[in-house]
Scaffold this motif. Structure first.
Motif, PDB file in Angstrom:
ATOM      1  N   PRO A  89       0.207  -4.002  -2.586  1.00  0.00           N
ATOM      2  CA  PRO A  89       0.588  -5.407  -2.701  1.00  0.00           C
ATOM      3  C   PRO A  89       1.570  -5.894  -1.641  1.00  0.00           C
ATOM      4  CG  PRO A  89       1.809  -4.114  -4.286  1.00  0.00           C
ATOM      5  CD  PRO A  89       0.831  -3.176  -3.620  1.00  0.00           C
ATOM      6  N   ILE A  90       2.202  -4.986  -0.918  1.00  0.00           N
ATOM      7  CA  ILE A  90       3.184  -5.358   0.102  1.00  0.00           C
ATOM      8  C   ILE A  90       2.539  -5.285   1.477  1.00  0.00           C
ATOM      9  CG2 ILE A  90       5.443  -4.853   1.119  1.00  0.00           C
ATOM     10  CD1 ILE A  90       5.664  -5.565  -1.844  1.00  0.00           C
ATOM     11  N   SER A  91       2.415  -6.442   2.144  1.00  0.00           N
ATOM     12  CA  SER A  91       1.890  -6.487   3.517  1.00  0.00           C
ATOM     13  C   SER A  91       3.019  -6.887   4.450  1.00  0.00           C
ATOM     14  CB  SER A  91       0.760  -7.508   3.638  1.00  0.00           C
ATOM     15  OG  SER A  91      -0.358  -7.099   2.898  1.00  0.00           O
ATOM     16  N   ALA A  92       2.983  -6.332   5.635  1.00  0.00           N
ATOM     17  CA  ALA A  92       4.016  -6.650   6.614  1.00  0.00           C
ATOM     18  C   ALA A  92       3.447  -6.569   8.023  1.00  0.00           C
ATOM     19  CB  ALA A  92       5.201  -5.699   6.477  1.00  0.00           C
ATOM     20  N   LEU A  93       4.071  -7.333   8.912  1.00  0.00           N
ATOM     21  CA  LEU A  93       3.827  -7.225  10.343  1.00  0.00           C
ATOM     22  C   LEU A  93       5.110  -6.667  10.939  1.00  0.00           C
ATOM     23  CD1 LEU A  93       2.145 -10.680  10.944  1.00  0.00           C
ATOM     24  CD2 LEU A  93       1.020  -8.467  10.790  1.00  0.00           C
ATOM     25  N   VAL A  94       4.985  -5.565  11.649  1.00  0.00           N
ATOM     26  CA  VAL A  94       6.148  -4.927  12.257  1.00  0.00           C
ATOM     27  C   VAL A  94       5.978  -5.021  13.768  1.00  0.00           C
ATOM     28  CG1 VAL A  94       7.573  -2.866  12.392  1.00  0.00           C
ATOM     29  CG2 VAL A  94       6.304  -3.358  10.283  1.00  0.00           C
ATOM     30  N   LEU A  95       6.946  -5.657  14.418  1.00  0.00           N
ATOM     31  CA  LEU A  95       6.933  -5.819  15.868  1.00  0.00           C
ATOM     32  C   LEU A  95       7.824  -4.743  16.468  1.00  0.00           C
ATOM     33  CD1 LEU A  95       6.223  -8.557  14.508  1.00  0.00           C
ATOM     34  CD2 LEU A  95       7.149  -9.656  16.516  1.00  0.00           C
ATOM     35  N   PHE A  96       7.326  -4.076  17.489  1.00  0.00           N
ATOM     36  CA  PHE A  96       8.067  -2.971  18.104  1.00  0.00           C
ATOM     37  C   PHE A  96       8.365  -3.237  19.565  1.00  0.00           C
ATOM     38  CE2 PHE A  96       6.179  -0.596  14.612  1.00  0.00           C
ATOM     39  CZ  PHE A  96       7.192   0.266  14.258  1.00  0.00           C
ATOM     40  N   THR A  97       9.597  -2.959  19.945  1.00  0.00           N
ATOM     41  CA  THR A  97       9.941  -2.736  21.337  1.00  0.00           C
ATOM     42  C   THR A  97       9.939  -1.214  21.441  1.00  0.00           C
ATOM     43  OG1 THR A  97      11.332  -4.693  21.351  1.00  0.00           O
ATOM     44  CG2 THR A  97      11.649  -3.133  23.150  1.00  0.00           C
ATOM     45  N   SER A  98       8.926  -0.667  22.074  1.00  0.00           N
ATOM     46  CA  SER A  98       8.659   0.760  22.004  1.00  0.00           C
ATOM     47  C   SER A  98       9.325   1.535  23.134  1.00  0.00           C
ATOM     48  CB  SER A  98       7.145   0.934  21.999  1.00  0.00           C
ATOM     49  OG  SER A  98       6.741   2.048  22.677  1.00  0.00           O
ATOM     50  N   ALA A 125       1.372  -7.559  25.517  1.00  0.00           N
ATOM     51  CA  ALA A 125       2.231  -7.791  26.672  1.00  0.00           C
ATOM     52  C   ALA A 125       3.328  -8.764  26.256  1.00  0.00           C
ATOM     53  CB  ALA A 125       1.426  -8.370  27.833  1.00  0.00           C
ATOM     54  N   GLY A 126       4.489  -8.615  26.842  1.00  0.00           N
ATOM     55  CA  GLY A 126       5.593  -9.522  26.537  1.00  0.00           C
ATOM     56  C   GLY A 126       6.834  -8.751  26.143  1.00  0.00           C
ATOM     57  N   GLU A 127       7.702  -9.422  25.417  1.00  0.00           N
ATOM     58  CA  GLU A 127       8.980  -8.831  25.020  1.00  0.00           C
ATOM     59  C   GLU A 127       8.813  -7.640  24.085  1.00  0.00           C
ATOM     60  OE1 GLU A 127      12.724 -10.857  23.247  1.00  0.00           O
ATOM     61  OE2 GLU A 127      11.846 -12.225  24.717  1.00  0.00           O
ATOM     62  N   ILE A 128       7.824  -7.726  23.220  1.00  0.00           N
ATOM     63  CA  ILE A 128       7.527  -6.596  22.339  1.00  0.00           C
ATOM     64  C   ILE A 128       6.312  -5.864  22.886  1.00  0.00           C
ATOM     65  CG2 ILE A 128       8.515  -7.685  20.285  1.00  0.00           C
ATOM     66  CD1 ILE A 128       5.639  -8.329  19.428  1.00  0.00           C
ATOM     67  N   SER A 129       6.145  -4.609  22.460  1.00  0.00           N
ATOM     68  CA  SER A 129       5.018  -3.845  22.985  1.00  0.00           C
ATOM     69  C   SER A 129       3.929  -3.572  21.956  1.00  0.00           C
ATOM     70  CB  SER A 129       5.490  -2.530  23.607  1.00  0.00           C
ATOM     71  OG  SER A 129       6.581  -1.982  22.947  1.00  0.00           O
ATOM     72  N   TYR A 130       4.258  -3.618  20.673  1.00  0.00           N
ATOM     73  CA  TYR A 130       3.258  -3.387  19.634  1.00  0.00           C
ATOM     74  C   TYR A 130       3.481  -4.322  18.458  1.00  0.00           C
ATOM     75  CZ  TYR A 130       1.219   0.822  21.606  1.00  0.00           C
ATOM     76  OH  TYR A 130       0.551   1.698  22.409  1.00  0.00           O
ATOM     77  N   ILE A 131       2.374  -4.696  17.830  1.00  0.00           N
ATOM     78  CA  ILE A 131       2.398  -5.390  16.546  1.00  0.00           C
ATOM     79  C   ILE A 131       1.575  -4.538  15.594  1.00  0.00           C
ATOM     80  CG2 ILE A 131       1.774  -7.459  15.247  1.00  0.00           C
ATOM     81  CD1 ILE A 131       1.958  -9.007  17.928  1.00  0.00           C
ATOM     82  N   SER A 186       9.266   5.338  11.770  1.00  0.00           N
ATOM     83  CA  SER A 186       8.798   4.801  13.053  1.00  0.00           C
ATOM     84  C   SER A 186       9.917   4.544  14.052  1.00  0.00           C
ATOM     85  CB  SER A 186       8.020   3.509  12.828  1.00  0.00           C
ATOM     86  OG  SER A 186       8.886   2.482  12.352  1.00  0.00           O
ATOM     87  N   MET A 187      11.149   4.558  13.607  1.00  0.00           N
ATOM     88  CA  MET A 187      12.273   4.196  14.488  1.00  0.00           C
ATOM     89  C   MET A 187      12.428   5.137  15.680  1.00  0.00           C
ATOM     90  SD  MET A 187      15.107   2.704  11.880  1.00  0.00           S
ATOM     91  CE  MET A 187      16.060   1.800  13.074  1.00  0.00           C
ATOM     92  N   GLN A 188      11.928   6.342  15.576  1.00  0.00           N
ATOM     93  CA  GLN A 188      12.029   7.276  16.701  1.00  0.00           C
ATOM     94  C   GLN A 188      11.165   6.834  17.885  1.00  0.00           C
ATOM     95  OE1 GLN A 188      10.155  11.185  15.995  1.00  0.00           O
ATOM     96  NE2 GLN A 188       9.332  10.291  14.096  1.00  0.00           N
ATOM     97  N   SER A 209      10.995  -4.661  14.185  1.00  0.00           N
ATOM     98  CA  SER A 209      11.419  -5.910  13.554  1.00  0.00           C
ATOM     99  C   SER A 209      10.360  -6.221  12.508  1.00  0.00           C
ATOM    100  CB  SER A 209      11.510  -7.030  14.594  1.00  0.00           C
ATOM    101  OG  SER A 209      11.745  -8.267  13.956  1.00  0.00           O
ATOM    102  N   THR A 210      10.756  -6.208  11.239  1.00  0.00           N
ATOM    103  CA  THR A 210       9.794  -6.276  10.140  1.00  0.00           C
ATOM    104  C   THR A 210       9.708  -7.677   9.564  1.00  0.00           C
ATOM    105  OG1 THR A 210      10.298  -3.993   9.616  1.00  0.00           O
ATOM    106  CG2 THR A 210       9.178  -5.265   7.915  1.00  0.00           C
ATOM    107  N   ASN A 211       8.481  -8.119   9.340  1.00  0.00           N
ATOM    108  CA  ASN A 211       8.201  -9.427   8.748  1.00  0.00           C
ATOM    109  C   ASN A 211       7.274  -9.207   7.556  1.00  0.00           C
ATOM    110  OD1 ASN A 211       9.155 -11.405  11.064  1.00  0.00           O
ATOM    111  ND2 ASN A 211       8.112  -9.678  12.007  1.00  0.00           N
ATOM    112  N   ILE A 212       7.769  -9.453   6.352  1.00  0.00           N
ATOM    113  CA  ILE A 212       6.943  -9.305   5.157  1.00  0.00           C
ATOM    114  C   ILE A 212       6.053 -10.537   5.031  1.00  0.00           C
ATOM    115  CG2 ILE A 212       6.969  -9.185   2.640  1.00  0.00           C
ATOM    116  CD1 ILE A 212       9.412  -7.433   2.838  1.00  0.00           C
TER     117      ILE A 212
END
Length: 142
Positions: free
Chosen positions: A62-71, A94-100, A118-120, A125-128
């Motif tokens: 039931p919990i969905s999220a988009l997590v943006l990473f600067t990898s 491409a851009g400021e973040i590297s993965y969604i 995943s922090m390693q 940056s998590t968005n529920i």
């Protein structure tokens, strides 16, 4: 793709379980003719597959999220996401973040565990997701 192919694709996106007989009737072709057109659309990879769309809530996610990473390590993050059972989609961008990363999980605690694990690989940056809309029928540009 001609107009009939576009109609076929649209109808299959609405109902992938439609019979070739019903599909043929809808586009005014015989069953063998529409079957041949569908086969060609599959061979050309216009139609990439047929899928069952399931309810994430009923699948106990039931919990969905988009997590943006600067990898820090793109390949390692991609492998981590590929192997993680909660990850539904992972986009390198491409851009400021590297993965969604789009994920669906069963609890806030399991989301927190994903973030911690995943922090390693980078800074998340998590968005529920509170609600969503997904376009079910994609029309080709003309």
């Amino acid at each position: 793709m001609d107009q009939i192919d576009k109609q076929i694709v649209s109808l299959l996106q609405s109902n992938a379980k439609i019979s070739m007989k019903d599909l043929g009737e809808a586009v005014h072709l015989s069953s063998p003719s529409v079957t041949e057109r569908v086969r060609k659309l599959e061979d050309q990879h216009v139609i990439e597959g047929y899928h069952a769309h399931v309810s994430l809530k009923k699948m106990n996610r039931p919990i969905s999220a988009l997590v943006l990473f600067t990898s820090r390590d793109c390949k390692a993050l991609a492998e981590f996401c590929h192997d993680h059972p909660d990850v539904l989609e992972c986009y390198r961008v491409a851009g400021e973040i590297s993965y969604i990363v789009k994920l669906a999980t069963y609890s806030v605690e399991s989301l927190e565990q994903f973030i911690d694990d995943s922090m390693q690989y980078g800074t998340p940056s998590t968005n529920i997701v509170l609600s969503s809309y997904e376009k079910k029928i994609v029309e080709p540009f003309t």
